[in-house]
Design an enzyme around this catalytic site. Sequence first.
Site, PDB file in Angstrom:
ATOM      1  N   ASN A   7      62.472 -29.140   0.203  1.00  0.00           N
ATOM      2  CA  ASN A   7      62.103 -28.829  -1.185  1.00  0.00           C
ATOM      3  C   ASN A   7      61.874 -30.155  -1.908  1.00  0.00           C
ATOM      4  O   ASN A   7      62.827 -30.894  -2.159  1.00  0.00           O
ATOM      5  CB  ASN A   7      63.235 -28.034  -1.845  1.00  0.00           C
ATOM      6  CG  ASN A   7      63.020 -27.870  -3.342  1.00  0.00           C
ATOM      7  OD1 ASN A   7      61.896 -27.982  -3.830  1.00  0.00           O
ATOM      8  ND2 ASN A   7      64.097 -27.605  -4.066  1.00  0.00           N
ATOM      9  N   LYS A   9      60.858 -30.646  -4.937  1.00  0.00           N
ATOM     10  CA  LYS A   9      61.098 -30.599  -6.396  1.00  0.00           C
ATOM     11  C   LYS A   9      59.933 -31.270  -7.121  1.00  0.00           C
ATOM     12  O   LYS A   9      58.797 -31.136  -6.699  1.00  0.00           O
ATOM     13  CB  LYS A   9      62.445 -31.243  -6.735  1.00  0.00           C
ATOM     14  CG  LYS A   9      63.572 -30.779  -5.811  1.00  0.00           C
ATOM     15  CD  LYS A   9      64.921 -31.219  -6.281  1.00  0.00           C
ATOM     16  CE  LYS A   9      65.956 -30.865  -5.228  1.00  0.00           C
ATOM     17  NZ  LYS A   9      67.293 -30.772  -5.734  1.00  0.00           N
ATOM     18  N   HIS A  93      65.944 -20.764  -7.001  1.00  0.00           N
ATOM     19  CA  HIS A  93      66.577 -22.059  -6.717  1.00  0.00           C
ATOM     20  C   HIS A  93      67.563 -22.392  -7.843  1.00  0.00           C
ATOM     21  O   HIS A  93      67.330 -22.042  -9.006  1.00  0.00           O
ATOM     22  CB  HIS A  93      65.513 -23.152  -6.591  1.00  0.00           C
ATOM     23  CG  HIS A  93      66.094 -24.459  -6.150  1.00  0.00           C
ATOM     24  ND1 HIS A  93      66.612 -25.362  -7.037  1.00  0.00           N
ATOM     25  CD2 HIS A  93      66.276 -24.989  -4.907  1.00  0.00           C
ATOM     26  CE1 HIS A  93      67.084 -26.402  -6.363  1.00  0.00           C
ATOM     27  NE2 HIS A  93      66.893 -26.205  -5.071  1.00  0.00           N
ATOM     28  N   GLU A  95      68.059 -24.930  -9.565  1.00  0.00           N
ATOM     29  CA  GLU A  95      67.501 -25.588 -10.765  1.00  0.00           C
ATOM     30  C   GLU A  95      66.732 -24.589 -11.630  1.00  0.00           C
ATOM     31  O   GLU A  95      66.687 -24.721 -12.852  1.00  0.00           O
ATOM     32  CB  GLU A  95      66.634 -26.785 -10.341  1.00  0.00           C
ATOM     33  CG  GLU A  95      67.521 -27.934  -9.889  1.00  0.00           C
ATOM     34  CD  GLU A  95      66.995 -28.733  -8.720  1.00  0.00           C
ATOM     35  OE1 GLU A  95      65.769 -28.755  -8.494  1.00  0.00           O
ATOM     36  OE2 GLU A  95      67.826 -29.334  -7.998  1.00  0.00           O
ATOM     37  N   GLU A 163      72.951 -22.111  -1.186  1.00  0.00           N
ATOM     38  CA  GLU A 163      72.965 -23.465  -1.732  1.00  0.00           C
ATOM     39  C   GLU A 163      74.013 -23.541  -2.844  1.00  0.00           C
ATOM     40  O   GLU A 163      73.727 -23.204  -4.005  1.00  0.00           O
ATOM     41  CB  GLU A 163      71.604 -23.827  -2.316  1.00  0.00           C
ATOM     42  CG  GLU A 163      70.491 -23.843  -1.297  1.00  0.00           C
ATOM     43  CD  GLU A 163      69.376 -24.778  -1.742  1.00  0.00           C
ATOM     44  OE1 GLU A 163      69.084 -25.726  -1.015  1.00  0.00           O
ATOM     45  OE2 GLU A 163      68.831 -24.562  -2.836  1.00  0.00           O
ATOM     46  N   GLY A 169      72.120 -32.145  -4.741  1.00  0.00           N
ATOM     47  CA  GLY A 169      71.811 -33.435  -5.345  1.00  0.00           C
ATOM     48  C   GLY A 169      73.028 -34.243  -5.738  1.00  0.00           C
ATOM     49  O   GLY A 169      72.910 -35.224  -6.479  1.00  0.00           O
ATOM     50  N   SER A 209      72.795 -31.338  -0.293  1.00  0.00           N
ATOM     51  CA  SER A 209      73.083 -32.704   0.184  1.00  0.00           C
ATOM     52  C   SER A 209      73.065 -32.825   1.706  1.00  0.00           C
ATOM     53  O   SER A 209      73.881 -33.545   2.288  1.00  0.00           O
ATOM     54  CB  SER A 209      74.408 -33.212  -0.392  1.00  0.00           C
ATOM     55  OG  SER A 209      74.304 -33.306  -1.810  1.00  0.00           O
TER      56      SER A 209
HETATM   57  C1  PEP Z   1      67.606 -28.400  -2.890  1.00  0.00           C
HETATM   58  O1  PEP Z   1      66.929 -28.850  -3.797  1.00  0.00           O
HETATM   59  O2  PEP Z   1      67.396 -27.264  -2.484  1.00  0.00           O
HETATM   60  C2  PEP Z   1      68.659 -29.231  -2.298  1.00  0.00           C
HETATM   61  C3  PEP Z   1      69.457 -28.703  -1.419  1.00  0.00           C
HETATM   62  O3  PEP Z   1      68.749 -30.541  -2.747  1.00  0.00           O
HETATM   63  P1  PEP Z   1      69.612 -31.747  -2.088  1.00  0.00           P
HETATM   64  O4  PEP Z   1      69.388 -31.669  -0.592  1.00  0.00           O
HETATM   65  O5  PEP Z   1      69.034 -32.985  -2.685  1.00  0.00           O
HETATM   66  O6  PEP Z   1      71.033 -31.519  -2.430  1.00  0.00           O
END
Ligand code: PEP
Length: 247
Positions: A7, A9, A93, A95, A163, A169, A209
């Site tokens: 992803n 973003k 998601h 965000e 997630e 992040g 992460s």
């Molecule tokens: C994501 O944006 O779905 C995600 C898991 O981000 P990150 O790997 O940066 O934590």
Amino acid sequence: MAVIAGNWKMHHGPNEALDFLSDFDVDAVPSSHELIVFPSNLSLHALATAEQRDSRVQVGVQNVYWEDSGAFTGEISASMAKDAGAAFALIGHSERRHVFGETDLQTQWKVDIVVSSGLVPVLCVGETIEERKAGLVEEVILRQLEVALDSLCSAPRFLVAYEPVWAIGTGETATPEDATFAHGTLRRRLERALSAPHASRVPILYGGSVKPGNAAELMEARDVDGLLVGGASLDATSFSQIAAAAG
Ligand code: PEP
């Protein structure tokens, strides 16, 4: 077989997206893995039609609006994303939910339009740190799944991504035990909605992460069928290392 998804973003415009493809070593990734990249809307068509795109690298859209067309300035529809070359759509998601205030009901509407447009939905679910501390992991992720379950089950194919919000992040990752608990909870709910063999074929991805150094351990956790990677998917080398480490 594992599904490894990136992803991006709000990163990588069209030229950077094409540079990523040139740098991405698809041959380093086991051929049994399915690869999906979710670029920005502006980069989607360039990526989906790029000559240097190996057909193994599939493309998805990060978000769509719940109407098919109309006076909705700044939004894009699922059918437009499909026309531009997307095969998958990320819905719900963290965000979208926590930065943009998207509700469960809006997530449901989005899954509905994604399914009726013929894209494969990837529904993201996950608890906040406060919900986790309050012992609500199961309740939250089941609520987020159940709101869209009828639509999902009517689709020829769908994926779910667990997630945890606190791991996105932040550099903090769920332990394999945390992932096993959440993924098992989701799998058992899918088994109640679908036949057990069918539910076992729904990929449940872990995201939060993920890096080259922790991908293998997370993939070994029970019911983890793949990874959804944010920050570490922006770099072609680290994304291919994650995919290679995933088994
Ligand atoms: C994501 O944006 O779905 C995600 C898991 O981000 P990150 O790997 O940066 O934590």
